[in-house]
Scaffold this active site. Structure first.
Site, mmCIF file in Angstrom:
data_model
loop_
_atom_site.group_PDB
_atom_site.id
_atom_site.type_symbol
_atom_site.label_atom_id
_atom_site.label_comp_id
_atom_site.label_asym_id
_atom_site.label_seq_id
_atom_site.Cartn_x
_atom_site.Cartn_y
_atom_site.Cartn_z
ATOM 1 N N HIS A 36 23.091 37.641 -11.981
ATOM 2 C CA HIS A 36 22.258 38.781 -11.605
ATOM 3 C C HIS A 36 20.909 38.693 -12.315
ATOM 4 O O HIS A 36 20.853 38.395 -13.509
ATOM 5 C CB HIS A 36 22.953 40.093 -11.955
ATOM 6 C CG HIS A 36 24.097 40.412 -11.052
ATOM 7 N ND1 HIS A 36 24.026 41.365 -10.054
ATOM 8 C CD2 HIS A 36 25.341 39.881 -10.967
ATOM 9 C CE1 HIS A 36 25.185 41.410 -9.405
ATOM 10 N NE2 HIS A 36 26.004 40.511 -9.946
ATOM 11 N N TYR B 234 19.288 43.990 -22.922
ATOM 12 C CA TYR B 234 20.415 43.917 -21.991
ATOM 13 C C TYR B 234 20.826 42.471 -21.750
ATOM 14 O O TYR B 234 22.021 42.147 -21.730
ATOM 15 C CB TYR B 234 20.036 44.578 -20.659
ATOM 16 C CG TYR B 234 21.208 44.891 -19.765
ATOM 17 C CD1 TYR B 234 21.728 46.175 -19.692
ATOM 18 C CD2 TYR B 234 21.821 43.894 -18.998
ATOM 19 C CE1 TYR B 234 22.805 46.479 -18.869
ATOM 20 C CE2 TYR B 234 22.895 44.180 -18.190
ATOM 21 C CZ TYR B 234 23.390 45.472 -18.129
ATOM 22 O OH TYR B 234 24.471 45.753 -17.327
ATOM 23 N N TYR C 4 22.785 51.734 -12.293
ATOM 24 C CA TYR C 4 23.029 52.780 -13.287
ATOM 25 C C TYR C 4 22.344 54.047 -12.788
ATOM 26 O O TYR C 4 21.116 54.054 -12.606
ATOM 27 C CB TYR C 4 22.443 52.395 -14.642
ATOM 28 C CG TYR C 4 23.170 51.302 -15.377
ATOM 29 C CD1 TYR C 4 24.046 51.606 -16.417
ATOM 30 C CD2 TYR C 4 22.969 49.961 -15.055
ATOM 31 C CE1 TYR C 4 24.708 50.599 -17.115
ATOM 32 C CE2 TYR C 4 23.633 48.951 -15.745
ATOM 33 C CZ TYR C 4 24.495 49.285 -16.772
ATOM 34 O OH TYR C 4 25.156 48.284 -17.467
ATOM 35 N N PRO D 40 30.485 51.483 -23.404
ATOM 36 C CA PRO D 40 30.313 50.402 -22.435
ATOM 37 C C PRO D 40 29.001 50.406 -21.665
ATOM 38 O O PRO D 40 28.741 49.462 -20.916
ATOM 39 C CB PRO D 40 31.492 50.615 -21.480
ATOM 40 C CG PRO D 40 31.775 52.080 -21.561
ATOM 41 C CD PRO D 40 31.490 52.464 -22.981
ATOM 42 N N LYS E 68 27.964 45.576 -23.894
ATOM 43 C CA LYS E 68 27.823 44.801 -25.126
ATOM 44 C C LYS E 68 29.142 44.451 -25.830
ATOM 45 O O LYS E 68 29.137 43.637 -26.750
ATOM 46 C CB LYS E 68 26.940 45.573 -26.126
ATOM 47 C CG LYS E 68 25.509 45.735 -25.669
ATOM 48 C CD LYS E 68 24.857 44.392 -25.458
ATOM 49 C CE LYS E 68 23.542 44.492 -24.734
ATOM 50 N NZ LYS E 68 23.184 43.277 -24.031
#
Length: 395
Positions: free
Chosen positions: A72, A390, A203, A294, A298
């Site tokens: 991704h 991220y 998200y 979550p 990580k």
């Protein structure tokens, strides 16, 4: 029995460390209390940072990842009915890969089987002893994993606790402190037999609560809903779950495809960091030393980062250089606290704070979260900071 390194725990941290040690010519044994079926059946995280992928590739453990992993290039942040894409490749030149922890554990264990590693399951009564001496050992109370029914011991040079939050290794460190925080929300997670409805993870902040669209493969979707910690899976029928997902993830011109839900569970959200990851010849890695909520993806990556650091340090130790081993706890915890702040920031920005009792204060909090998201999606510098963290900090 005698070995150089006794690893307690056959999760991803313990199994990966075994491969690193094997490559360095260091003897080890892996001891796991649970059964092989239990370990292979645990549904856990599914996003690998660029650095985690690089580690697996360098070790030659990426065959299944290369075949099944989904690369991704970024994520979507969604709020107020609008979806904004953050392109990690454009921002920081890095990617993430969707690859379930179950698949990783299955592949790591299959490779251990192939090369004949000593990995033992259903080993009861495992206890580390004399870890502050030059002669640590593991006492074993028996079990069905090939060690017999009477108490035995394994003498070793190093003990590694990769046995999770509820394991036996962290309590073996005298004076260790646990710095913890619980969050006032939980995640209802589902697996569904339906192709993902998005190319990158979504998200979403919605007045009803957070929602997330992830995936496990080209045929299986992984989705999450913010729920209250006291709720149970029984409160959520399949129809109610899909209705909530459609509401929270919906944007004009986009369709969320529904399918058969094959697994659902509720996970409380909390943070935990141990004050140290070492005592004498005992070293902690993964969930034994820290847990993150979550939201920032990580948990698994933190375990891999620990193991990458510890693997290098142990390789150097058995070559006569203890400098890396002496710095392991400090280096791993320094990285972990950066990971914790990022996970906390993502979590607080994307969840509705129903625990705030005053309606006006809740409205202020929600509007400030929209301000955070508006700034993040409107500033290239803010996007790059999110993308850098991220996609993964250096190991």
């Amino acid at each position: 029995m005698r070995t150089q390194v006794a690893i307690i725990g056959a999760g991803p941290a313990g199994l990966l460390l075994g491969h690193i040690l094997r490559r360095a010519g260091v003897d080890f044994v892996i001891l796991e209390q649970k059964s092989r079926e239990y370990v292979l059946g645990r549904v856990r995280a599914g996003v690998l940072e660029q650095g985690s992928v690089d580690v697996l590739r360098e070790l030659g453990l990426d065959a299944d990842l290369a075949a099944r992993g989904l690369t991704h290039h970024g994520i979507y942040l969604q709020y107020e009915g609008e979806r904004h894409h953050l392109d990690f490749v454009d921002l920081v030149g890095r990617t993430v890969t969707v690859y379930g922890q179950q698949a990783l554990v299955r592949h790591l264990l299959a490779e251990h089987d192939r090369i004949g590693s000593d990995v033992r399951f259903e080993v009861e009564g495992v206890t580390p002893h004399s870890v502050d001496s030059d002669a640590p050992y593991i006492a074993i109370g028996g079990g069905t994993g090939g060690l017999g029914s009477e108490a035995e011991r394994i003498d070793c040079d190093i003990v590694v606790g990769a046995d999770g939050y509820h394991g036996v290794c962290r309590p073996a460190i005298p004076g260790i402190q646990a710095l913890e925080r619980s969050y006032p929300y939980a995640w209802l997670g589902i697996l569904a037999d339906v192709a993902p409805s998005t190319d990158d993870l979504i998200y979403a902040l919605h007045p009803d609560g957070f929602a997330m669209h992830s995936m496990r493969s080209r045929e299986v979707s992984r989705l999450y809903l913010q729920v209250d910690p006291g709720e149970s899976v029984g409160d959520w029928s399949d129809e109610r779950i899909w209705e909530a997902l459609q509401t929270r993830l919906g944007v004009p011109g986009w369709t969320l495809n529904e399918g058969t839900i094959t697994e659902k569970s509720i996970t409380p959200m909390r943070s935990f960091v141990a004050s140290t990851l070492e005592h004498g010849r005992l070293f902690l890695a993964g969930d034994a030393g820290h847990i993150v909520p979550p939201t920032g993806a990580k948990g698994l990556n933190s375990a891999i980062a620990d193991v990458a650091l510890l693997g290098r340090a142990l390789t150097a130790h058995f070559g006569g250089d203890d400098s890396l081993l002496k710095r392991y706890s400090g280096a791993a915890l320094a990285r972990q606290w950066k990971v914790q702040q990022f996970s906390q920031w993502m979590t607080e920005m994307l969840h509705v704070h129903r625990e705030v009792p005053d309606e006006a204060a809740r409205a202020f909090r929600y509007r400030s979260q929209l301000g955070q998201l508006e700034y993040t999606t409107g500033s290239r510098h803010a996007q790059a900071a999110l993308a850098e963290q991220y996609a993964g900090l250096p190991f």
